[in-house]
Design an enzyme around this catalytic site. Structure first.
Site, PDB file in Angstrom:
ATOM      1  N   TYR A 149       0.821  -1.210   0.000  1.00  0.00           N
ATOM      2  CA  TYR A 149       0.000   0.000   0.000  1.00  0.00           C
ATOM      3  C   TYR A 149       0.855   1.260   0.000  1.00  0.00           C
ATOM      4  O   TYR A 149       1.878   1.292   0.685  1.00  0.00           O
ATOM      5  CB  TYR A 149      -0.877  -0.003   1.259  1.00  0.00           C
ATOM      6  CG  TYR A 149      -1.739   1.209   1.382  1.00  0.00           C
ATOM      7  CD1 TYR A 149      -2.940   1.280   0.691  1.00  0.00           C
ATOM      8  CD2 TYR A 149      -1.349   2.289   2.155  1.00  0.00           C
ATOM      9  CE1 TYR A 149      -3.739   2.405   0.791  1.00  0.00           C
ATOM     10  CE2 TYR A 149      -2.139   3.415   2.253  1.00  0.00           C
ATOM     11  CZ  TYR A 149      -3.336   3.473   1.571  1.00  0.00           C
ATOM     12  OH  TYR A 149      -4.123   4.582   1.654  1.00  0.00           O
ATOM     13  N   TRP A 151       1.358   5.771  -1.331  1.00  0.00           N
ATOM     14  CA  TRP A 151       1.146   6.965  -2.153  1.00  0.00           C
ATOM     15  C   TRP A 151       2.356   7.331  -3.008  1.00  0.00           C
ATOM     16  O   TRP A 151       2.671   8.510  -3.184  1.00  0.00           O
ATOM     17  CB  TRP A 151       0.754   8.139  -1.254  1.00  0.00           C
ATOM     18  CG  TRP A 151      -0.705   8.178  -1.045  1.00  0.00           C
ATOM     19  CD1 TRP A 151      -1.433   7.348  -0.244  1.00  0.00           C
ATOM     20  CD2 TRP A 151      -1.629   9.079  -1.657  1.00  0.00           C
ATOM     21  NE1 TRP A 151      -2.755   7.686  -0.318  1.00  0.00           N
ATOM     22  CE2 TRP A 151      -2.909   8.737  -1.166  1.00  0.00           C
ATOM     23  CE3 TRP A 151      -1.499  10.133  -2.559  1.00  0.00           C
ATOM     24  CZ2 TRP A 151      -4.063   9.422  -1.561  1.00  0.00           C
ATOM     25  CZ3 TRP A 151      -2.642  10.811  -2.950  1.00  0.00           C
ATOM     26  CH2 TRP A 151      -3.910  10.453  -2.453  1.00  0.00           C
TER      27      TRP A 151
END
Ligand SMILES: Nc1nc2c(c(=O)[nH]1)N[C@H]1C(S)=C(S)[C@@H](COP(=O)(O)OP(=O)(O)OC[C@H]3O[C@@H](n4cnc5c(=O)[nH]c(N)nc54)[C@H](O)[C@@H]3O)O[C@H]1N2
Ligand SMILES: Nc1nc2c(c(=O)[nH]1)N[C@H]1C(S)=C(S)[C@@H](COP(=O)(O)OP(=O)(O)OC[C@H]3O[C@@H](n4cnc5c(=O)[nH]c(N)nc54)[C@H](O)[C@@H]3O)O[C@H]1N2
Ligand SMILES: [Mo]
Length: 826
Positions: A149, A151
């Site tokens: 996971y 960004w």
């Protein structure tokens, strides 16, 4: 929802837009399907999550990045370009942990404490390939976690996690992840309530709110910070909207334990209400009870559009548990005076009210209840589906109220390789092309999964089983910064046989990895991006500004090379025979074709790329008037919601059938384990809001840190009365601690936070002192609680922790967070 990404959520929802109402917001740019030939003055047009940027390069160095679009509200993140490229925190070469290299099949040493050894790319590839294949042969795809996971930088091609999963799919499959940290609780409960995830969807537009709302509530929401970025790239219209809202004279009410940057921005133009953290359900129930008591709830709306109000109402009135949830009850829990709660009920009732809510309050134990209760309150006010009324859960994120344009939309690289392109050479026994995801776990249950292989657990109404993970690959995420209870994570991490990290910087995750692969930053490669997750307002090039630094490479090149190591001809399979620019051309042509269907003209790719310009898409008057739930309101029989009853579910039979004590069948006040109400002598509640100066942990190393660091540490906001009791002054180094860990932070003594609470912004890099194990940089997740929001969603509960704070009297321990580890410092 297995393996579904945020991007896919967005794609499925952002493009659809209905109609009704009227309006247009002042500075919305007009029609434009031609490339905008603004002046770039020799600067390079590029983009990132923080928007379209102009990059200035001198002597091969990136010296400046600025916004390419006109703007009224400053975005602190846009200047970070030079720091991103030129920083001591960069990983220069492939590196292997010393104790790992000594015996890769039976690693020695302690992850997080070891030093590193430089190797060549070829050695690194060989080592990865050997160990990856050994682990895969021994344990199968169930032993390999590639949920990764994070960004990572935006871009249609250089999409770190997808590129990892594409490689893992080619290698024979992997364990993926479910959901995200952002809206873990809300995105799971909302489909039961309104039939859609709500949190990543086009909102009733900013122009409609501007025209029709009288009262705007900013409930636990800090858009002046959080609108600095978007998942694709920020279009900037949200900040502009809040700027206009401030000047509009409308009533703005902000409900937040912190007087956030947004509340400061509004100044006298907003009213600040500060509840205790985690008590919003009680606050909303106090308002709801006041409405019922005064017969001001909208009985007609409730009857026609909702299901199960009576069950909830019985609970609200205390008929089921003997507790009347009136304003006096709510005052005791929230710390908000009962009179004020009653005034809120009156103001909401009398005016067209938009309840906008952020997400920090659902990143908590029982987080599902917050947004469910806000929907319930909005239903009782009866304005859902009216222009400017109801609720909205994405006004603060990715410019969720910016109307969708008629656009040519870019596709992006996929985690599965084109059918037909799979014809590889030697497919050795463990190669099982395209197998993909073999198991998936809720993203924030990673530590629990490592601790409990084979354990059964509840998730969203299903019984699932944790796999036995032996190898983890993180590519484009900061899991040692983003995950709760860092010390517990670090202990669980030791059981792995292999951990690989593909990173640009020496993050805490990189410092806990066995093999570290240096990746270039987005300024060192070419890409394309849409600008505006919901609006698709622009399509922008993300041009390379400087050469790859040191020996870093793009994830695309790294996995291409590694695919060749999997089997001869693997690279051609992985890349489908296209290089970087050929992929961009390919994506662009698909966008161009889509654009043509929407009557949007786009120049050919070569011309577009040479122009050094972005393309602005076509304004759509109908989309600009979009009102969420207008169609449902108009005809609930023809346009039912995707819930079992087709209506807004205030009571859910499905949830009742799950029988979960931590997520009952109607919105319920559940008392958290760690919050102000359960605090013992000296304990304060820790909040971990998102920073104005970072995207999570990204840019913590950047020059902009000088603007906020206190005593060389991450700041902690502490109320002046709490500070006085402890003899703490602004500028002091303080020790923040609980049974899970301890950190040093710099005190910011203030009245900007509710007494009894403190805040350290998420994303500060963990930096453990090797002697005493204290985090010297103030990483808040060292202190947070790693429990699921509930066994419905398993969302993270990062904002649910109690801590103690005292003045630090030990040696001044300098932060070393941004320095390479031993062996990598040359
Ligand atoms: N206590 C607390 N914890 C939280 C939160 C909170 O509110 N409180 N919020 C949570 C939320 S909402 C989120 S979304 C998460 C965020 O957690 P993350 O998304 O993991 O945080 P980032 O710091 O953005 O990490 C991205 C990483 O990717 C790297 N990167 C950038 N570009 C590339 C690339 O092209 N390739 C590769 N290989 N790497 C790249 C960056 O250097 C950075 O280390 O944190 C969660 N954690
Ligand atoms: N600049 C910047 N922008 C970002 C990010 C970033 O890191 N930096 N991260 C991006 C990502 S991935 C996400 S998920 C979003 C996050 O968006 P959000 O989750 O909405 O952001 P937060 O800052 O966690 O919380 C918003 C506000 O809620 C308040 N709050 C916290 N707990 C409570 C509570 O119990 N009750 C009430 N009423 N208020 C509470 C906080 O004080 C804060 O002001 O932002 C995105 N935008
Ligand atoms: Mo997030």
């Amino acid at each position: 929802m297995t393996g579904i990404s945020r991007r896919r959520f967005l794609k499925g929802s952002g493009a659809t837009a209905g109609a009704l109402a009227i309006a247009s917001i002042q500075p919305m740019p007009a029609f434009a399907s031609e490339p905008k030939i603004g002046r770039t003055d020799g600067k390079i047009l590029t983009a990132g999550r923080m928007g379209i940027l102009l990059a200035e390069v001198k002597d091969g160095k990136l010296v400046k990045t600025t916004n390419a679009l006109p703007q009224t509200v400053e975005n602190h993140l846009q200047q970070t370009g030079p720091s991103q490229v030129h920083t001591r925190a960069r990983i220069k070469y492939p590196m292997v942990r010393k104790g790992y290299l000594a015996n890769p099949s039976n690693p020695q040493g302690v992850r997080g404490k070891d030093e590193y050894v430089r190797v060549s790319w070829e050695e690194a590839y060989k080592l990865v390939n050997e160990q990856h294949s050994r682990i895969r042969k021994t344990y199968g795809a169930e032993g390999i976690f590639a949920g990764s996971y994070g960004w990572h930088s935006s871009g249609a091609l250089h999409d770190a996690r997808t590129l990892l999963q594409r490689y893992m799919g080619l290698a024979g499959g992997y364990v993926g992840s479910l959901g995200d940290y952002s809206t873990g609780a809300a995105q799971v409960i909302m489909p039961y309530v309104v039939g859609s995830i709500e949190v990543y969807e086009q909102q009733t537009t900013y122009p409609v709110v501007m025209e029709h709302s009288d009262v705007v509530v900013l409930w636990g929401m800090n858009p002046i910070n959080t609108l600095e970025i978007a998942w694709t790239a920020a279009d900037g219209q949200g900040l502009e909207f809040f700027h206009q809202l401030k000047k509009s004279g409308k009533t703005v009410i902000a409900i937040d334990p912190i007087r956030s940057e947004t509340i400061e921005f509004f100044g006298d133009n907003a009213q600040w209400i500060a509840p205790n953290p985690m008590t919003d359900v009680a606050l909303a129930m106090g308002i709801a009870h006041t409405l019922v008591k005064n017969n001001k709830h909208d009985v007609k709306f409730i009857e026609k559009y909702t299901h199960g109000f009576n069950e909830f109402n019985a609970y609200l009135l205390g008929k089921t548990d003997g507790v009347v949830k009136d304003s006096a009850w709510a005052e005791k829990i929230t710390g908000v005076p009962a009179k004020q709660i009653e005034v809120l009920a009156d103001v909401f009732y009398k005016n067209r009210t938009m309840l906008m809510a952020g997400w920090g309050m659902q990143r908590q134990q029982f987080g599902e209840q917050r947004h469910w209760m806000i929907v319930t309150l909005a239903a009782m006010l009866g304005q859902i589906g009216l222009p400017g009324g109801g609720f909205g859960f994405s006004y603060h994120y990715s410019n969720g109220g910016n109307p969708a344009r008629d656009a040519g939309i870019l596709p992006s690289i996929s985690s599965s390789i084109n059918a037909g392109a799979n014809a590889g050479g030697d497919t050795s026994s463990w190669l099982n092309t395209g197998e993909g995801v073999v198991n998936a776990l809720p993203v924030a249950r990673i530590t629990e999964a490592l601790e409990n292989p084979g354990m059964q657990y509840q998730h969203n109404g299903h019984t699932l089983t944790y796999p036995d993970i032996k190898m983890v690959w993180w590519c484009g995420g900061g899991n040692f910064t983003h995950h709760q209870d860092t010390n517990r994570l670090a202990r669980a991490w030791q059981k792995l046989e292999l951990s690989v990290v593909s990173e640009i910087y020496w993050t805490a995750a990189a410092k806990h990895a066995d093999i570290v692969l240096p990746i270039n930053s987005s300024f060192e490669r070419n890409d394309l991006t849409m600008v505006g997750d919901y609006s698709s307002q622009f399509l922008s090039p993300m041009k390379k500004a400087v050469e790859s630094q040191y020996e870093s490479k793009s994830d695309f090149d790294v996995f291409g090379d590694l695919s060749e190591h999997l089997f001869k001809g693997g690279r051609a399979v992985y890349t489908e025979g296209r290089d970087e620019m050929e992929w961009l051309n390919h994506f662009y042509q698909i966008a161009q074709k889509g654009g043509r269907n929407s009557r949007v003209a786009m120049p050919n790719f070569t011309h577009f790329w040479k122009e050094n310009q972005y393309i602005e898409m076509k304004w759509n008057e109908k989309n600009a008037k979009f009102v969420r739930y207008a169609e449902f309101r108009e005809d609930p029989t023809m346009n039912p919601l995707g819930t079992p009853s087709g209506k807004i579910e205030i009571y859910s039979k499905t949830l009742a059938s799950y029988n979960l004590p931590d997520c009952p069948a109607h919105p319920t006040w559940l008392e958290p384990t760690e919050y102000t109400g359960s605090a013992k002598e000296g304990e304060l509640q820790l909040m971990t809001a998102h920073s104005a100066y970072r995207l999570h942990s990204q840019f913590n190393y950047a020059d902009v840190r000088e603007k906020y660091a206190i005593a060389g540490k991450e700041p902690i906001l502490i109320h002046k009365d709490d500070a006085a009791k402890r003899g703490i002054k602004t500028g002091d180094v303080v020790r923040v601690f609980n049974q899970r860990g301890q950190v040093l932070a710099g005190a910011d003594v203030t009245d900007r936070i509710k007494q009894g609470s403190v805040c350290i912004h998420e994303g500060a890099w963990p930096d453990f002192d090797p002697e005493i194990g204290i985090c010297r940089n103030g990483g808040p997740n060292v202190l947070t609680l790693d429990i699921p929001a509930s066994r419905l969603s398993n969302g993270c509960a990062a904002n649910s922790a109690l801590v103690k704070v005292e003045k630090w009297v030990g040696d001044a321990l300098e932060t070393h967070a941004f320095e390479p580890p031993k062996g990598a410092d040359a």
